[in-house]
Design a protein around this motif. Sequence first.
Motif, PDB file in Angstrom:
ATOM      1  N   ALA A 169      54.489   2.619 -21.446  1.00  0.00           N
ATOM      2  CA  ALA A 169      53.628   2.162 -20.401  1.00  0.00           C
ATOM      3  C   ALA A 169      52.186   2.653 -20.656  1.00  0.00           C
ATOM      4  O   ALA A 169      51.263   1.831 -20.213  1.00  0.00           O
ATOM      5  N   VAL A 170      51.959   3.802 -21.116  1.00  0.00           N
ATOM      6  CA  VAL A 170      50.652   4.491 -21.284  1.00  0.00           C
ATOM      7  C   VAL A 170      49.910   3.616 -22.495  1.00  0.00           C
ATOM      8  O   VAL A 170      48.646   3.331 -22.618  1.00  0.00           O
ATOM      9  N   TYR A 171      50.739   3.397 -23.715  1.00  0.00           N
ATOM     10  CA  TYR A 171      50.325   2.438 -24.680  1.00  0.00           C
ATOM     11  C   TYR A 171      49.705   1.497 -24.280  1.00  0.00           C
ATOM     12  O   TYR A 171      48.669   0.933 -24.653  1.00  0.00           O
ATOM     13  N   LEU A 172      50.435   0.734 -23.476  1.00  0.00           N
ATOM     14  CA  LEU A 172      50.186  -0.651 -22.785  1.00  0.00           C
ATOM     15  C   LEU A 172      48.635  -0.522 -22.089  1.00  0.00           C
ATOM     16  O   LEU A 172      47.689  -1.366 -22.412  1.00  0.00           O
ATOM     17  N   GLY A 173      48.599   0.149 -21.139  1.00  0.00           N
ATOM     18  CA  GLY A 173      47.400   0.558 -20.388  1.00  0.00           C
ATOM     19  C   GLY A 173      46.090   0.845 -21.312  1.00  0.00           C
ATOM     20  O   GLY A 173      45.259   0.480 -21.121  1.00  0.00           O
ATOM     21  N   ARG A 174      46.401   2.003 -22.321  1.00  0.00           N
ATOM     22  CA  ARG A 174      45.355   2.198 -23.455  1.00  0.00           C
ATOM     23  C   ARG A 174      44.948   0.902 -24.006  1.00  0.00           C
ATOM     24  O   ARG A 174      43.738   0.625 -24.206  1.00  0.00           O
ATOM     25  N   ASP A 175      45.969   0.001 -24.583  1.00  0.00           N
ATOM     26  CA  ASP A 175      45.511  -1.170 -25.252  1.00  0.00           C
ATOM     27  C   ASP A 175      44.782  -2.072 -24.535  1.00  0.00           C
ATOM     28  O   ASP A 175      43.603  -2.657 -24.971  1.00  0.00           O
ATOM     29  N   LEU A 176      45.011  -2.310 -23.123  1.00  0.00           N
ATOM     30  CA  LEU A 176      44.251  -3.016 -22.386  1.00  0.00           C
ATOM     31  C   LEU A 176      42.900  -2.813 -22.173  1.00  0.00           C
ATOM     32  O   LEU A 176      42.014  -3.526 -22.191  1.00  0.00           O
ATOM     33  N   ILE A 177      42.837  -1.419 -21.708  1.00  0.00           N
ATOM     34  CA  ILE A 177      41.451  -1.118 -21.549  1.00  0.00           C
ATOM     35  C   ILE A 177      40.379  -1.044 -22.707  1.00  0.00           C
ATOM     36  O   ILE A 177      39.192  -1.260 -22.785  1.00  0.00           O
ATOM     37  N   ASN A 178      41.047  -0.690 -23.995  1.00  0.00           N
ATOM     38  CA  ASN A 178      40.349  -0.587 -25.159  1.00  0.00           C
ATOM     39  C   ASN A 178      39.823  -1.916 -25.766  1.00  0.00           C
ATOM     40  O   ASN A 178      39.016  -2.022 -26.419  1.00  0.00           O
ATOM     41  N   ALA A 267      24.479   1.321 -18.728  1.00  0.00           N
ATOM     42  CA  ALA A 267      25.435   1.569 -17.801  1.00  0.00           C
ATOM     43  C   ALA A 267      26.529   0.407 -17.923  1.00  0.00           C
ATOM     44  O   ALA A 267      27.488   0.361 -17.183  1.00  0.00           O
ATOM     45  N   MET A 268      26.227  -0.608 -18.943  1.00  0.00           N
ATOM     46  CA  MET A 268      27.071  -1.764 -19.261  1.00  0.00           C
ATOM     47  C   MET A 268      27.903  -1.507 -20.271  1.00  0.00           C
ATOM     48  O   MET A 268      28.902  -2.285 -20.657  1.00  0.00           O
ATOM     49  N   ASN A 269      27.624  -0.578 -21.232  1.00  0.00           N
ATOM     50  CA  ASN A 269      28.488  -0.201 -22.479  1.00  0.00           C
ATOM     51  C   ASN A 269      29.875  -0.116 -22.110  1.00  0.00           C
ATOM     52  O   ASN A 269      30.565  -0.608 -23.183  1.00  0.00           O
ATOM     53  N   LEU A 270      30.163   0.314 -20.916  1.00  0.00           N
ATOM     54  CA  LEU A 270      31.779   0.756 -21.058  1.00  0.00           C
ATOM     55  C   LEU A 270      32.404  -0.176 -20.006  1.00  0.00           C
ATOM     56  O   LEU A 270      33.558   0.067 -19.712  1.00  0.00           O
ATOM     57  N   MET A 271      31.755  -1.314 -19.639  1.00  0.00           N
ATOM     58  CA  MET A 271      32.365  -2.121 -18.801  1.00  0.00           C
ATOM     59  C   MET A 271      33.458  -2.847 -18.858  1.00  0.00           C
ATOM     60  O   MET A 271      34.010  -3.871 -18.206  1.00  0.00           O
ATOM     61  N   LYS A 272      33.811  -2.986 -20.393  1.00  0.00           N
ATOM     62  CA  LYS A 272      35.200  -3.619 -20.517  1.00  0.00           C
ATOM     63  C   LYS A 272      36.325  -2.949 -19.883  1.00  0.00           C
ATOM     64  O   LYS A 272      37.311  -3.400 -19.614  1.00  0.00           O
TER      65      LYS A 272
END
Length: 484
Positions: A169-178, A267-272
């Motif tokens: 679950a953690v890997y999935l969440g990290r993959d999505l955010i990254n 401020a937009m750099n991390l908005m993914k």
Amino acid sequence: MRGPFKTHPGFFMQTHVTSLDPLRQTLEDLVLEPGSPSIPIELVASGEDVSRLGTRAARWVEARGWKPSQGSVLLVPSGDGAIEMVLLGTGGSDWVAEAPMLTGALPGVLPAGDYRFAGELPNPDLAALGFLKGCYRFTRYKSGGSGDAKRLVLPERADRPHVLALAEAVYLGRDLINTPANDLGPGELEAVARDVAKTFGATIKVTEGSNLLADNFPMIHAVGRASDRAPRLIDLHWGSESAPKVTIVGKGICFDTGGLNLKPGNAMNLMKKDMGGAAAALAFAVMVMRTKLPVRLRVIIPAADNSVAGNAFRPGDILPSRNGMTVEIGNTDAEGRLVLADAISLADEEAPDYLVTFATLTGAARVALGPDLPPFYATDEAFAEGMIQAASAVGDPIWRMPFWAPYDNMLKSSIADVNHISDGPFAGSVTAALFLKRFVKDAKCYAHLDIYGWVPSAQPGRPRGGEPHAARALYEYFRGELNA
């Protein structure tokens, strides 16, 4: 797609969709069965007599001047130059309470190989999970591959299915955010939710584009209509209808420009990562469904881009909402609470036992508590106390903040039922939480987590990058409640 929305082919959709099956297999390959040949890892506390490790190791510790401060690692060579053992400094004897994910410091400094923890562990599950969390690397866009693996022999008394479920679950969440926004838009987020639903036999319904207006989700539509990637509402159901109803709403803004209140570049750099709430919601869902917790789970994700175009919603607009409340727009860069409000109203209609929102919602939360400690709001005292204890026990910290009723006056509007932002610079996280709470009428318990979704500096078990903050804490709470 309907209306003005155009088809976006999406490289992510073609080759990069995060799927649970290969992710799960990757983790399965990292965990060896007890008894497998491996290099021992010794945990050493400050001030401990290292003679118990043998003469060679004691002499090496002395020669290197190594001190077992918390998180320090020393490789002890054998006579032929191989690694005889690994030493991990724990600092004080209460390291499990201070740093539950301490074992996550190991994978970043160990060479490829097979390892095992020597001796008794205070919490075998956390020790194994910390190691696996430390193994995570986001290499999807690296041409050189992910490198050789560091594998772990499952500690004695560790619950393999439980550990793997949490790591998955953690890997999935990290993959999505990254994943960058060019490869993860509302459609790609939907594809991942569908994969999760298919994996566990859940049902899923998606309302997309102009159908959001037909089905009475006007604020989700307003926020997402300026993008060529259609906004949508993702609604997943799993579990027995007779079980306690747990509904999770996760903010799924796949990229946030700020809209017409355009963000500056830095401020937009991390908005993914502005879909970090959706990632945390899906991570929690995977934990629940993989371990078959006896709940009736519902996950609702309003997914959209907050873009700039001629049809973008504007400061000063008055928007209708699903529950009939009219909302004055004070700033288009506060779009997350708008999409959440429509989703919360939908969730509230069936009066769930628990309604929880995950959202990367306010910069004020980071000013107050930093990137590692999400503010947590709750209407139920017993739930709040249980969540705090669960978060502390598993090293997924939160900090309780108040639904401070007097601050609700800061959201007054002279021309609408409510303004979605306050009229001043104070208490930004609190007023955002109070705005969301206005859309909760019938849920028995409402809680809100204002997460950051990102680790700016690597920590044990938390590499730099995306992190589904508080998902493990919420899971641990329900795991304890339902198994009590």
